[in-house]
Design a protein around this motif. Structure first.
Motif, short mmCIF file in Angstrom:
data_model
loop_
_atom_site.label_atom_id
_atom_site.label_comp_id
_atom_site.label_asym_id
_atom_site.label_seq_id
_atom_site.Cartn_x
_atom_site.Cartn_y
_atom_site.Cartn_z
N ASP A 5 0.84 -1.20 0.00
CA ASP A 5 0.00 0.00 0.00
C ASP A 5 0.87 1.25 0.00
O ASP A 5 0.57 2.23 -0.70
CB ASP A 5 -0.94 0.01 1.21
N GLN A 6 1.95 1.24 0.78
CA GLN A 6 2.87 2.37 0.79
C GLN A 6 3.43 2.60 -0.61
O GLN A 6 3.48 3.74 -1.09
CB GLN A 6 4.02 2.12 1.76
N HIS A 9 0.89 4.27 -2.97
CA HIS A 9 0.74 5.71 -2.71
C HIS A 9 1.95 6.48 -3.22
O HIS A 9 1.80 7.55 -3.83
CB HIS A 9 0.53 5.97 -1.22
N ARG A 12 1.94 6.72 -7.04
CA ARG A 12 0.94 7.70 -7.47
C ARG A 12 1.48 9.12 -7.30
O ARG A 12 1.36 9.97 -8.20
CB ARG A 12 -0.36 7.51 -6.68
N LEU A 13 2.13 9.38 -6.18
CA LEU A 13 2.74 10.69 -5.95
C LEU A 13 3.87 10.95 -6.94
O LEU A 13 3.98 12.06 -7.49
CB LEU A 13 3.26 10.80 -4.51
N ALA A 49 5.20 7.15 3.03
CA ALA A 49 3.74 7.04 3.14
C ALA A 49 3.46 6.28 4.43
O ALA A 49 3.91 5.14 4.60
CB ALA A 49 3.17 6.29 1.94
N TRP A 56 -3.92 7.56 5.34
CA TRP A 56 -2.57 7.60 4.77
C TRP A 56 -2.08 9.04 4.66
O TRP A 56 -2.84 9.92 4.26
CB TRP A 56 -2.54 6.94 3.40
N PHE A 58 1.58 11.45 3.50
CA PHE A 58 2.94 11.58 3.03
C PHE A 58 3.66 12.43 4.07
O PHE A 58 3.12 13.45 4.50
CB PHE A 58 3.01 12.27 1.66
N ALA A 70 -2.37 11.74 2.03
CA ALA A 70 -2.05 11.12 0.74
C ALA A 70 -3.19 11.28 -0.26
O ALA A 70 -2.96 11.25 -1.47
CB ALA A 70 -1.71 9.65 0.92
N MET A 71 -4.39 11.47 0.21
CA MET A 71 -5.55 11.60 -0.67
C MET A 71 -5.92 13.06 -0.95
O MET A 71 -6.84 13.32 -1.71
CB MET A 71 -6.75 10.86 -0.07
#
Length: 84
Positions: A5-6, A9, A12-13, A49, A56, A58, A70-71
């Motif tokens: 999952d980390q 994220h 995506r970043l 993350a 979540w 950052f 994160a979202m």
């Protein structure tokens, strides 16, 4: 599963930063948490993350001003400012 999952994220970043013209790399060390590495002329920023209370974030330091959800829509913008 948490490290996967980390990774998702962070990728995506990294993509959002790539779209803003920033180079970044996801580092997957064998025995540590994955990080997003932003090389700069002066130093290197490492972004993690982290999951806190089911949300979540950052983070690139210890203070509240050194993290963003994160979202959040502004997440890439906040990190982009660091890279400048």
């Amino acid at each position: 599963m948490r490290q996967q999952d980390q990774f998702i994220h962070l990728v995506r970043l990294a993509w959002d930063l790539h779209m803003r013209g920033v180079s970044a790399a996801v580092d997957l060390p064998k025995s540590k948490e994955p990080t997003l590495v932003l090389p700069r002329t002066v130093d290197t920023i490492k972004i993690m993350a982290l999951l806190q209370n089911g949300q979540w974030f950052f983070t690139w330091g210890r203070g509240r001003e050194q993290r963003v959800s994160a979202m959040a829509e502004e997440a890439a913008e906040r990190v982009w400012e660091l890279a400048q």
